[in-house]
Each structure stands twice: as C-alpha cells, then as structure tokens.
Motif scaffolding. Structure first.
Motif, PDB file in Angstrom:
ATOM      1  N   ASN A   1       0.718  -1.019  -0.083  1.00  6.04           N
ATOM      2  CA  ASN A   1       0.286  -0.368   0.225  1.00  6.04           C
ATOM      3  C   ASN A   1       0.346   0.852  -0.366  1.00  6.04           C
ATOM      4  O   ASN A   1       0.793   2.209  -0.973  1.00  6.04           O
ATOM      5  CB  ASN A   1      -0.800   0.141   1.240  1.00  6.04           C
ATOM      6  CG  ASN A   1      -2.255   1.267   1.221  1.00  6.04           C
ATOM      7  OD1 ASN A   1      -2.578   1.463   0.063  1.00  6.04           O
ATOM      8  ND2 ASN A   1      -2.311   1.380   1.800  1.00  6.04           N
TER       9      ASN A   1
ATOM     10  N   ARG B   1      -9.206   4.933   8.740  1.00  2.79           N
ATOM     11  CA  ARG B   1      -9.161   3.189   9.106  1.00  2.79           C
ATOM     12  C   ARG B   1      -9.767   3.047   9.494  1.00  2.79           C
ATOM     13  O   ARG B   1     -10.727   2.048   8.815  1.00  2.79           O
ATOM     14  CB  ARG B   1      -7.189   3.123   8.931  1.00  2.79           C
ATOM     15  CG  ARG B   1      -7.438   1.794   8.522  1.00  2.79           C
ATOM     16  CD  ARG B   1      -7.779   0.753   7.585  1.00  2.79           C
ATOM     17  NE  ARG B   1      -8.600  -0.030   7.132  1.00  2.79           N
ATOM     18  CZ  ARG B   1      -9.762  -0.529   7.710  1.00  2.79           C
ATOM     19  NH1 ARG B   1     -10.502  -0.165   7.648  1.00  2.79           N
ATOM     20  NH2 ARG B   1      -9.597  -2.281   7.538  1.00  2.79           N
TER      21      ARG B   1
ATOM     22  N   GLU C   1      -5.117   6.911  11.562  1.00  2.00           N
ATOM     23  CA  GLU C   1      -6.158   5.233  12.080  1.00  2.00           C
ATOM     24  C   GLU C   1      -7.114   5.877  11.883  1.00  2.00           C
ATOM     25  O   GLU C   1      -8.218   4.949  11.782  1.00  2.00           O
ATOM     26  CB  GLU C   1      -4.891   5.938  13.191  1.00  2.00           C
ATOM     27  CG  GLU C   1      -3.290   4.959  13.145  1.00  2.00           C
ATOM     28  CD  GLU C   1      -2.599   6.102  14.077  1.00  2.00           C
ATOM     29  OE1 GLU C   1      -2.112   7.104  14.003  1.00  2.00           O
ATOM     30  OE2 GLU C   1      -2.318   4.794  14.658  1.00  2.00           O
TER      31      GLU C   1
ATOM     32  N   ALA D   1      -2.003   0.352   8.154  1.00  2.16           N
ATOM     33  CA  ALA D   1      -2.569   1.658   7.193  1.00  2.16           C
ATOM     34  C   ALA D   1      -1.550   2.959   8.068  1.00  2.16           C
ATOM     35  O   ALA D   1      -0.832   3.597   7.144  1.00  2.16           O
ATOM     36  CB  ALA D   1      -4.088   2.712   7.924  1.00  2.16           C
TER      37      ALA D   1
ATOM     38  N   PHE E   1      -6.640   3.510   2.055  1.00  7.16           N
ATOM     39  CA  PHE E   1      -6.659   3.571   3.390  1.00  7.16           C
ATOM     40  C   PHE E   1      -7.336   2.150   3.777  1.00  7.16           C
ATOM     41  O   PHE E   1      -6.914   1.899   4.907  1.00  7.16           O
ATOM     42  CB  PHE E   1      -6.927   3.690   4.069  1.00  7.16           C
ATOM     43  CG  PHE E   1      -5.156   5.136   4.368  1.00  7.16           C
ATOM     44  CD1 PHE E   1      -4.058   4.885   5.725  1.00  7.16           C
ATOM     45  CD2 PHE E   1      -5.425   6.941   3.074  1.00  7.16           C
ATOM     46  CE1 PHE E   1      -3.341   5.696   5.140  1.00  7.16           C
ATOM     47  CE2 PHE E   1      -4.823   7.229   3.492  1.00  7.16           C
ATOM     48  CZ  PHE E   1      -3.021   6.853   4.246  1.00  7.16           C
TER      49      PHE E   1
END
Lengths: 101, 512
Positions: free
Chosen positions: B52, B103, B100, B269, B260
């Motif tokens: 990612n 996500r 965060e 993430a 994400f």
C-alpha cells in the motif's frame, strides 16, 4: 475482569490513551508546521540568507530544502515508532478488558 | 540537440507495449478476484502495508510532479525545488491527524467517516459532491496533461492519446477494481522510482558524482541566481495559503484516502504512510537533480524549444545520456504514471457515485451486493467517459490551475468535516453540510475571482480576490461554518453515538 464498553470509555486509562495520542500528534504537527511554514517564510523574507554560498556555487537554500523533506520523513517515523511501542500495546490491553456481548 | 521525441521509436513502442500488456495481464488476473464490493472498492482489505505504501506513492506521484517539477527546476532553478518540498509535507500531516481514525471508521470512502453518526442522506450527498468535485478537477488536469504529453512524446494526435488513456484505464478499473488499480499503481511506482534513480545516476556520472560540480555547471551557464530563491515565493500570505492547500489538501483527496481501506487494520495503515512518505520523499529529493542536470547538459533553450512549459526536460536529458532506448523507457514510464493516477481517480469518483449516492443516499443502505457491484461498474464507465469527454473538451486550455483548485476544494470542503467528525462530539449534520458547502463554493468562487483565472484566463486588469490559492480563507471559513452550524442546532443521536465512534476510532472496536 471484563467490563462493558461504558466502563472502558469512562476508565482513566482510556482517557489517558486518547489524550496522549492527540498530544503526540499535535506536538508532531506543530513541529511540521514550524519546519515547513518556517521554510516558506524564510524564502519569502530572507532570500539573502538562503542565497549565501556554502560551496563553489551551492547555496545554503539547497541543503535546507532537502532537510525539510528528510525531517518530514523523520517526524513521520517518530510517530510510527511511538505508536508501535506504546499506543498498540495499550489498545490491546483495553480491548482485552472489553466484555464480548 | 537532435531528438527523436515526438516520433514513435521502436524502443518507445516496445516499452509502451510491455507496460500495457503487463498491466492488462494483472487486470485479467484481478478480474477473477473482483466479485464483492469489498474487493471492488477495497481489494478485499488484503493489501500489505509495504504494497500500500508503494501504491499510495503510485497514486500520488503524477506526471505533473515527475515531468513538471524536473521542468520547473530546469527552467527556473531553485524555485522548482520549493514546489518539490510542498508536495511532500502533506504526508506527515495525514499520518498525525487522520490516517488511523480514517481506517478504523470508514468502509470504502471518506464520506463513510463523515457520515458515521450523522444523518446519512444529506451528509452523503454533500460529501460525495465535495469528493466528486475534487476528483473531477484533478482528472481534467491529468487528462489534458496526458493528451499533451503523449502527443508530444509519441507523436500521436491529442484526441487519440486521451481516448487511449481513457480506454486502458477503464479496463483496469472496470474489470479489476481496486485489486487491479493497486497493482497498476505498484508497478508504476517501481518503474518511476527505478527510472528516475537511473536518470539521476546518469546525470551525476557526468559530474564525478558530485552535486556541487553540477551546481557549478548550472551557475556557470545561467548565473548564480539559478540556485537562489527567485520570484516564486515573495508574498508570505500567498505562500502560506498555497502551502496550506498543498499540505492539508492531501488530507481531503478521495483517491488517496480510499487506499487506506485496502489494508487490514490501522497498524498497517500507519506503516503504509511511512513507506509512502519514504518513497515520495526520496523521489522529490532526487527529481531536482534531474532538473538541474537537464539545465546544465541539455540547456534551457533546447528544453523550451520542445515545450515552453519545460515538461520535456527529463525525457530530453534521458535521451542525451542514455540514447533512444532510455528515452523510450522514460516515455513509457511517464505514460504508466498517468494511467495509474487516472485509474485511482476514476475509482474514487465512481465510488462516490455508487457507494455514497446510490447505495446510501438513494437506497438508504439497502442494496444487494450484486446490485452494488453492478452500479459501481456502471459508475466507473460514466466517470471514465466523462474524463475522456472533458479531456477532449479542454484541449489547448491552460488547466494548470485545476490541480490547485482540486487541492483547494480538498482542503476546504473535504478535510474540515473529516477532522471535525473525528474529534468533536457536538459536530452534527447541519455543521457537516454547512462546512462542505462553504468550502466547495468558496474555493471555486475565489479561484475564479483570483489572478489565476480572472486576470490570466479571462483577461481582466485586476483580480477581485488577491490570492492565487484561496485555501487560507476558504478552509478557515469552512471550519467556522462547520463549528457554528453545529453549535446552532442540536442532534442528540449524533452526540450519543460519539462514544461508539470513540471506541472504534481509538481501539478499532467494530472496524471493518
């Protein structure tokens, strides 16, 4: 002892976790702002300072610009190190206390 | 210098065909794994943090940053470097402020987060509009750039270039969804990083691997001023406004935020942002060397002769140092760069249409998986066709301001409601809609009234609004609208569900 979501939310540990998470984030964000907007303001107002030579032709502005990029990454890395070391373990502990109902 | 730019050389065509064949093969493989919405929008949440990180870099590093910054540095020297730093500094901010929570709270789009505890229909529609506007302006800029660059590099007609990019990109997204898009972005990121690293080494090899010698060569030819900050940043308020848009705009770019949801959890993430920041930072550290090298070795006159904007600086220095085959490789990499970015944008635009508007606003969340995936694919075709149509419509127009506009809308319409919904219990539907509308309308309006459009494009003598980028005004007012809209009304259900949201934000309880 397993607790309800309410107990965990009201626990001093959870409050401390949230407060500490934002304290770390905001201190790092402040560093980032000083770093980047400091650089931009330096360019806007102190051109002779950045134009002074540090080599044959190399100007001070070149390593400073590069440093903005490198320090930005270092700040990001600092956050990850903090979160991996302290945040995750506290999250695991609090999640473990939650009653699964 | 003699150049084969603009003629389809064998090597360029071969590299081009290899890249198209490779990415279409990946798409074929991905298509068989793309059945559910989770797979179509989020690659089944099976992407690793490292993958990612690369895909985020591939989604973000556009042809504008590869060819554009190299060209700016070649023609304007140090001022081009200032741009390079601005494109990076959003990433740490993204990490500290929203990565965060984003996500943990969302499912497929950033509107999931804004609408988490608010009234679905108005918030979904408003957030989707902000998202689509951002993606649309960004896409127009990319498509027009793609048409011009491919026409310039391969000698094909502008319209054909736009249709070609549209068709290949549509194949990725339509059949392979997020899985194919992710791999196209990973392949592109690797190619771009390898290509630019090679180019940098070749440039430095001409100067005994000493950047100092290269700077001396630049100064000898164009004067010491090439290495000093020039006219780009003079007005501090203008500079800060542009800086805010670049930095915080990233936190509202739908195609970036969407990535994400492809990783399994918040920890992944977080790690993926660090990888992405590393790759992107490395790229922006070395790309100025390519630009300075082009100025010293190819010369500004030759670069301007091919393209007055300087976009061909990197391909020209590649040809000078590595011959026609290396030029072919770099041209193909530039093509892959465009494809990967446009694919990400199309997926983000389609998901706003299908997931936010169709599934949540029209069907109130009650659509079957089968229906949702079908509508997602239909939305992909609609958005892809719009991208091609607009690309052709804006042929020959100066669309550079549209990237600035996309970032201004992103930081004014998308970022404020996102941040407020994460941190503030009292934030409610009125506040969310007010901040999105204020941010979107103000950024568009103020850019039209700014020197960029009012003077440069429409030809009036003086601008009504003085700043070229309105972020400092439009974002501030969007925050104020969000806060005052919330304080003027009460929404007990939104306040009550803040506790659930907190458990999910900070502990990941119930995260998808």
């Amino acid at each position: 002892v397993h607790q309800s979501a309410r107990d965990v939310l009201d626990s001093p540990e959870f409050h401390r976790l949230v407060a500490r998470r934002w304290r770390v984030s905001l201190v790092l964000t402040a560093c980032l702002f000083v770093l980047y907007y400091g650089y931009i303001l330096l360019i806007a107002t102190q051109k002779p300072f950045l134009s002074q030579r540090i080599g044959d032709a190399t100007t001070l502005g070149i390593p400073i610009g590069a440093a903005v990029i490198v320090i930005s990454w270092v700040l990001t890395a600092l956050y990850v190190v903090w979160a991996n070391r302290h945040y995750d373990s506290e999250v695991a502990r609090l999640r473990g206390r939650l009653r699964h109902d | 210098m003699q150049t084969t730019l603009g003629t389809p050389t064998t090597s360029a065509v071969i590299f081009f065909l290899i890249i198209v064949a490779l990415t279409l093969a990946v798409t074929f493989w991905a298509a068989r794994r793309t059945r559910s919405t989770r797979e179509f929008y989020a690659a089944g949440r099976s992407v690793s943090a490292f993958q990612n990180g690369l895909a985020l870099a591939g989604d973000y590093m556009s042809a504008a940053s590869f060819l554009g910054i190299a060209g700016l540095v070649a023609l304007r020297g140090y001022d081009g470097m200032i741009y390079a730093t601005g494109w990076l500094v959003g990433w740490p901010a993204l990490m500290f402020l929203i990565a965060e929570p984003l996500r943990n709270l969302g499912k497929f789009t950033f509107a999931d987060v804004v609408a988490f505890r608010l009234r679905q229909v108005p918030v979904r529609i408003a957030a989707a509009c902000g998202g689509i506007l951002t993606v649309l302006f960004y896409t127009i800029a990319q498509m027009v750039g793609a048409g011009n660059l491919i026409a310039l590099m391969f000698g094909v007609r502008y319209e054909w270039a736009v249709v070609m990019v549209g068709a290949v990109m549509l194949a990725y997204v339509l059949f392979g969804g997020m899985i194919a898009t992710t791999w196209v972005q990973i392949i592109k990121a690797v190619l771009l990083l390898v290509g630019v690293s090679l180019l940098t080494l070749l440039v430095l090899s001409r100067f005994d691997f000493s950047p100092g010698q290269m700077y001396s060569a630049v100064a000898e030819r164009y004067g010491q001023s090439a290495l000093e900050p020039g006219g780009l940043v003079t007005d501090p308020i203008e500079a800060i406004s542009l800086g805010l848009a670049l930095m915080l705009g990233l936190l509202g770019l739908p195609h970036i935020l969407m990535r994400f949801y492809t990783v399994p959890d918040a920890r992944a993430a977080r790690a993926s942002v660090l990888y992405a920041t590393g790759f992107i930072g490395y790229f922006y550290l070395i790309i100025p060397i390519v630009g300075f090298g082009a100025a010293a070795l190819v010369g500004r006159e030759a670069i301007r002769g091919i393209d007055p904007g300087g976009n061909m600086a990197a391909p020209l220095v590649a040809e000078l140092l590595g011959g026609t085959p290396f030029l072919g490789f770099i041209a193909a990499v530039a093509f892959a760069t465009i494809l990967a970015v446009v694919a990400g944008l199309t997926l983000a635009g389609a998901s706003a249409l299908s997931h936010d508007i169709f599934t949540h606003a029209i069907r109130k969340g009650a659509a079957t998986e089968y229906e949702q995936v079908r509508v997602a694919r239909l939305a992909t075709v609609v958005f892809g066709a719009a991208a091609v149509g607009l690309g052709i419509l804006f042929r020959g127009q100066n669309v550079a301001f549209m990237v600035g506009l996309a970032f201004a809308i992103a930081c004014s319409a998308n970022f404020p409601p996102l941040l407020l919904s994460i941190v503030w219990r009292r934030f409610n539907t009125t506040g969310a809609v007010a901040s999105i509308l204020t941010g979107a309308i103000l950024s568009v309006l103020l850019i039209v009234l700014s020197p960029t459009v009012w003077v440069d494009l429409l030809g009036y003598d003086t601008a009504i609004f003085p700043l070229r980028n309105p972020a400092i005004v439009s974002m501030t007012l969007a925050f104020i609208a969000g806060i005052s809209g919330s304080l003027l009304t009460r929404e007990p259900s939104a306040e009550a569900s803040f506790d659930d949201e907190k458990l999910r934000t900070y502990l990941g309880v119930g995260a998808e």
